[in-house]
Motif scaffolding. Structure first.
Motif, PDB file in Angstrom:
ATOM      1  N   GLY A 107       0.818  -1.207   0.000  1.00 53.42           N
ATOM      2  CA  GLY A 107       0.000   0.000   0.000  1.00 53.42           C
ATOM      3  C   GLY A 107       0.854   1.260   0.000  1.00 53.42           C
ATOM      4  O   GLY A 107       0.515   2.251  -0.655  1.00 53.42           O
ATOM      5  N   SER A 108       1.957   1.215   0.729  1.00 49.00           N
ATOM      6  CA  SER A 108       2.872   2.363   0.773  1.00 49.00           C
ATOM      7  C   SER A 108       3.509   2.594  -0.594  1.00 49.00           C
ATOM      8  O   SER A 108       3.668   3.743  -1.031  1.00 49.00           O
ATOM      9  N   ILE A 109       3.847   1.486  -1.262  1.00 39.82           N
ATOM     10  CA  ILE A 109       4.431   1.604  -2.611  1.00 39.82           C
ATOM     11  C   ILE A 109       3.402   2.174  -3.577  1.00 39.82           C
ATOM     12  O   ILE A 109       3.701   3.072  -4.377  1.00 39.82           O
ATOM     13  N   VAL A 110       2.174   1.650  -3.484  1.00 40.48           N
ATOM     14  CA  VAL A 110       1.083   2.121  -4.348  1.00 40.48           C
ATOM     15  C   VAL A 110       0.830   3.613  -4.121  1.00 40.48           C
ATOM     16  O   VAL A 110       0.652   4.385  -5.081  1.00 40.48           O
ATOM     17  N   PHE A 111       0.825   4.016  -2.864  1.00 46.71           N
ATOM     18  CA  PHE A 111       0.598   5.426  -2.525  1.00 46.71           C
ATOM     19  C   PHE A 111       1.723   6.306  -3.076  1.00 46.71           C
ATOM     20  O   PHE A 111       1.476   7.391  -3.617  1.00 46.71           O
ATOM     21  N   SER A 112       2.953   5.824  -2.963  1.00 49.56           N
ATOM     22  CA  SER A 112       4.108   6.577  -3.474  1.00 49.56           C
ATOM     23  C   SER A 112       4.032   6.734  -4.989  1.00 49.56           C
ATOM     24  O   SER A 112       4.345   7.793  -5.531  1.00 49.56           O
ATOM     25  N   LEU A 113       3.610   5.661  -5.666  1.00 48.72           N
ATOM     26  CA  LEU A 113       3.449   5.735  -7.120  1.00 48.72           C
ATOM     27  C   LEU A 113       2.369   6.750  -7.490  1.00 48.72           C
ATOM     28  O   LEU A 113       2.483   7.465  -8.494  1.00 48.72           O
ATOM     29  N   GLY A 114       1.336   6.821  -6.663  1.00 50.81           N
ATOM     30  CA  GLY A 114       0.283   7.801  -6.890  1.00 50.81           C
ATOM     31  C   GLY A 114       0.801   9.223  -6.740  1.00 50.81           C
ATOM     32  O   GLY A 114       0.446  10.108  -7.526  1.00 50.81           O
ATOM     33  N   LEU A 115       1.661   9.451  -5.735  1.00 52.26           N
ATOM     34  CA  LEU A 115       2.252  10.778  -5.544  1.00 52.26           C
ATOM     35  C   LEU A 115       3.136  11.147  -6.731  1.00 52.26           C
ATOM     36  O   LEU A 115       3.229  12.321  -7.113  1.00 52.26           O
ATOM     37  N   PHE A 116       3.774  10.129  -7.313  1.00 51.01           N
ATOM     38  CA  PHE A 116       4.603  10.328  -8.501  1.00 51.01           C
ATOM     39  C   PHE A 116       3.755  10.878  -9.650  1.00 51.01           C
ATOM     40  O   PHE A 116       4.135  11.849 -10.313  1.00 51.01           O
ATOM     41  N   MET A 117       2.581  10.284  -9.862  1.00 45.78           N
ATOM     42  CA  MET A 117       1.698  10.772 -10.922  1.00 45.78           C
ATOM     43  C   MET A 117       1.119  12.134 -10.559  1.00 45.78           C
ATOM     44  O   MET A 117       0.983  13.015 -11.415  1.00 45.78           O
ATOM     45  N   LEU A 118       0.782  12.324  -9.281  1.00 46.22           N
ATOM     46  CA  LEU A 118       0.226  13.600  -8.827  1.00 46.22           C
ATOM     47  C   LEU A 118       1.216  14.741  -9.051  1.00 46.22           C
ATOM     48  O   LEU A 118       0.817  15.863  -9.402  1.00 46.22           O
ATOM     49  N   TYR A 119       2.490  14.469  -8.859  1.00 47.33           N
ATOM     50  CA  TYR A 119       3.530  15.476  -9.088  1.00 47.33           C
ATOM     51  C   TYR A 119       3.430  16.019 -10.510  1.00 47.33           C
ATOM     52  O   TYR A 119       3.476  17.242 -10.726  1.00 47.33           O
TER      53      TYR A 119
END
Length: 297
Positions: free
Chosen positions: A246-258
């Motif tokens: 879940g932490s990895i998934v969330f981090s990947l989401g922040l990557f796209m959000l950036y």
């Protein structure tokens, strides 16, 4: 040899077949379907997996062929599509229609051999993409909303193929890929804005490359991130996600959000293209993380 001659040599019947069915897109859909199947299945049945891959490929190939038949007169107006097989005159509408029809029959028949629900969702996908999304593209930006439905079906289709059941698990998989469609397609609509305008396509929510479109892109990216981590909380039935995953998934989401925020800040076609590439990387990696987490948990 002139540039025109060189270009002509490259177009074989194989390359035209790949383009009329959009093979690369079809393979990405197959990837999503396989990921959904692996998430839903207890013991992998490789025959079913192969049937799902073939059925999914035919389903998307049919949709794309129908799409290019319907839009042939508009495709000739846009730089990115004017050299497609039909507008360029290398393939007749009749040939494309035969391919589309054959792919439709094969796709639905193969998916039906897995189970009835899988075939039903496959048929719904072809219908919505061809008969609703495609005609709406020249009329309203809401076409993206309609197009997001068949675009989101493949991930959950795999789960339905594995379980013959539609519940909260495939619903979450559908929602994840549904919300993801918006930043992905609005990014494409942004950097191809002028080309789309030549064909009369309305892809951006405000109809313009403006702050309103950029804000909505950020909002739907956030929704995508929120849906992606829901399985961590144990409320999505058999669809589960560990805290680490879940932490990895969330981090990947922040990557796209950036990159979505970068589009808001810069308002450039380059920023939109970067967001599009980030979104493709995101959905691919998310599906891999989900599957890997299931098998190592």
């Amino acid at each position: 040899m002139s540039r025109t001659s060189a270009r002509t040599v490259k177009h074989t019947w194989i390359s035209d077949f790949k383009e009329i069915t959009k093979m690369r897109l079809a393979l990405s859909v197959v990837f999503s379907s396989v990921a959904g199947y692996l998430l839903g299945v207890e013991t992998v049945d490789y025959t079913t997996l192969l049937l799902l891959a073939l059925g999914g490929y035919f389903m998307v190939g049919a949709s794309n062929a129908y799409n290019q038949i319907i839009e042939k007169d508009l495709d000739v107006l846009m730089d990115r599509t004017k050299n497609r097989p039909i507008p360029a005159g290398r393939m007749t509408v009749q040939t494309a229609f035969i391919i589309a029809t054959l792919f439709t029959i094969l796709g639905i028949a193969i998916l039906y051999s897995i189970n009835e629900q899988t075939a039903m969702f496959g048929a719904i996908s072809i219908f919505l993409y061809t008969c609703v999304y495609t005609p709406l593209k020249t009329r309203t930006p809401l076409a993206v909303f309609v197009g997001a439905i068949p675009g989101a079906i493949p991930f959950m289709l795999g789960w339905v193929a594995a379980t013959d059941d539609f519940g909260i698990e495939p619903g979450v998989l559908f929602a994840l890929q549904f919300f993801w469609q918006f930043p992905h397609f609005w990014a494409i609509g942004w950097f191809l804005y002028h080309d789309y305008k030549k064909g009369g396509f309305f892809m951006l929510p405000t109809g313009k490359q403006d702050k309103g479109t950029a804000v909505q892109t950020i909002m739907y990216t956030i929704w995508t991130i929120l849906v992606s981590i829901v399985p961590v909380f144990g409320i999505t039935g058999q669809l589960k996600l560990s805290i680490v995953a879940g932490s990895i998934v969330f981090s990947l989401g922040l990557f796209m959000l950036y990159y979505a925020i970068q589009l808001f800040n810069k308002m450039t076609e380059k920023a939109a293209k970067q967001l599009m590439l980030a979104s493709v990387s995101y959905i691919t990696l998310i599906q891999i993380v989900y599957v890997v987490d299931k098998f190592i948990r």
